[in-house]
Design an enzyme around this catalytic site. Structure first.
Site, PDB file in Angstrom:
ATOM      1  N   GLU A  75       0.826  -1.200   0.000  1.00 55.17           N
ATOM      2  CA  GLU A  75       0.000   0.000   0.000  1.00 55.17           C
ATOM      3  C   GLU A  75       0.864   1.254   0.000  1.00 55.17           C
ATOM      4  OE1 GLU A  75      -3.861  -1.436   2.594  1.00 55.17           O
ATOM      5  OE2 GLU A  75      -2.100  -0.756   3.697  1.00 55.17           O
ATOM      6  N   CYS A  76       0.616   2.160  -0.906  1.00 48.03           N
ATOM      7  CA  CYS A  76       1.224   3.485  -0.966  1.00 48.03           C
ATOM      8  C   CYS A  76       2.749   3.420  -0.865  1.00 48.03           C
ATOM      9  CB  CYS A  76       0.619   4.402   0.097  1.00 48.03           C
ATOM     10  SG  CYS A  76       0.850   6.166  -0.284  1.00 48.03           S
ATOM     11  N   GLY A  77       3.329   3.669   0.312  1.00 43.14           N
ATOM     12  CA  GLY A  77       4.779   3.606   0.443  1.00 43.14           C
ATOM     13  C   GLY A  77       5.334   2.245   0.058  1.00 43.14           C
TER      14      GLY A  77
END
Length: 456
Positions: free
Chosen positions: A331-333
């Site tokens: 997720e994301c990072g």
């Protein structure tokens, strides 16, 4: 009886977080066990709450989650606490829909039946402050605003004027203030936050806020106003262990670069039978041996891009495992980390894991912000058969690739629908931070895929 309070603001930037930390710190100094909560999808403010109280802070979000789940998270999180403080988000009535209270701090206050303290920025006003408070009282009948704290007042004399006006016109007490000239700025309120907290650098600041709160705010009165009837949790909780046996081993990347996890996400994995094995890519720890799944959450990989890039062995173990079919959510990072490279705002490029074709470029302005409703694309093992989950996006980077297709999700936000993320092997990755409690099937699908032992 229970003791709980919502700290709400008339808008963003009125000092909710500063005040919340100050109250938590002051109450901790009195020997009280304090539990922190944050309205809405936020990882930063709960990090402060956790650091001040010594208890894991939790998010209460009435758009991503059902009312029953919100209550359940509150009841479970507040066990053993003497008082719970729920920090609001944006303005008190600001949420998903300008026509309703949906997703707002006001809605959370009503779901949890919590007394509300309204924080008002009183800079450059006197009797007009009463008009603001009166407006908040009259807009909706459900919320229970029990008191006001005046922020950014010029002097004790200024405070007394504001207090007199509000108490006369609104019939609720003004229980304290913080002065404008204190000019308190929360340090490290972004990228350096987690390392600063882990090093203990913010403890003197927390103590200072607690002492300031004790000086000009009636803490005893706040504790009295916090009394509320006990809430009942859900007997069929999503977070209770389904069985005591651990059926799969799940590696979880957790360090200063990857630390954005809702506690409930991890608890739901454990409840479904996952043994969580934490490791730190930033510290050079390779993917743990004999794991059946991998979870890489969000965080700040761009801040540690150099360290992550030189840990070649770590990158290789993750890349080979994903290529071999390890069921993975990033997720994301975590998504950024799995791409070919990250280019920082200083225009320096650092190589990353390289399992996702394309590169990430950081920028100084926000690239995406807001709630997302996501549906899995074809063959998404987490969100199979068009089941939906809810989450949010918040990032300053853009993803650039020449490859078409292989998207993980169809993502719906306020600006319409788009294809998002990347999916190949048994990897599902994207910018969306998912709250698993919005879609419990996701957890069971993941555990089932791990049990297939594709990688092991």
């Amino acid at each position: 009886m229970d003791k709980r309070l919502v700290i709400a603001g008339t808008g963003s930037g009125v000092g909710k977080t500063t005040l919340t930390i100050g109250l938590m710190s002051a109450m901790k100094s009195r020997g009280l066990e304090v539990q922190g909560f944050k309205c809405g999808p936020d990882y930063i403010d709960p990090s402060y709450h956790t650091a001040v109280t010594g208890r894991p802070a939790r998010n209460l979000d009435s758009w991503m989650l059902s009312e029953e789940t919100v209550k359940d998270i509150y009841v479970r999180g507040s066990k053993g606490a003497d008082i719970s403080i729920i920090e609001g988000v944006m303005g008190f009535f600001d949420g998903k829909n300008p026509r309703t209270n949906a997703g707002s701090t006001a809605e959370i206050s009503m779901i949890t039946e919590s007394p509300v303290i309204l924080v008002v920025n009183c800079a450059s006003m006197a009797r007009s402050a009463a008009a603001i408070v009166k407006g908040f009282q009259l807009l909706a009948e459900g919320p229970n605003i029990v008191g006001v704290i005046a922020n950014k007042v010029g002097s004790e004399g200024h405070f007394k004027i504001v207090k007199t006006a509000i108490e006369q016109e609104c019939s609720i007490p003004v229980i304290g203030y913080l002065q404008r000239e204190l000019d308190i700025e929360i340090p490290e309120r972004h990228l350096g936050l987690i390392p600063s907290i882990e090093r203990g650098e913010l403890q003197p600041f927390f103590q200072q806020l607690g002492e300031l709160a004790e000086k000009t705010i009636d803490i005893d009165e706040i504790i009295k106003l916090s009394k509320a009837k006990a809430l009942q949790g859900n007997s069929a909780s999503l977070f209770e262990k389904e069985n005591s046996e651990k059926s799969v081993r799940m590696a979880v990347a957790k360090d200063a670069a990857f630390n954005f996890y809702y506690p409930e996400n991890l608890e739901m994995l454990e409840a479904a039978g996952a043994e969580l094995i934490y490791f730190s890519p930033l510290a050079g720890e390779v993917l743990p041996a004999n794991v059946d799944g991998l979870y890489i959450g969000g965080g700040f990989p761009e801040e540690f891009a150099h360290s992550l890039s030189v840990n070649t062995e770590v990158k290789n173990t993750i890349k080979e495992a994903i290529k071999s079919g390890l069921p993975t959510l990033a997720e994301c990072g975590g998504y950024m980390y799995l791409t070919e490279a990250i280019t920082t705002t200083e225009n320096r490029e650092y190589s990353m894991v390289g399992i996702i074709p394309g590169k990430v470029k950081m920028q100084s302005k926000l690239a995406a912000l807001g709630y997302r409703e996501i549906t899995g694309e074809h063959n998404n093992f987490l969100l199979a058969e068009n089941i939906q989950a809810r989450g949010h996006e918040f990032h300053y980077s853009t993803f650039e690739t020449n490859e078409t297709g292989n998207h993980a999700y169809s993502s719906k936000g306020m600006r319409g629908q788009k294809k998002e993320g990347y999916m190949k092997y048994n990897l599902v990755a994207g910018y969306t931070h998912i709250h698993f409690a919005s879609c419990p099937e996701l957890v069971h699908n993941w555990i089932a895929k791990c049990k297939e032992n594709v990688y092991a």
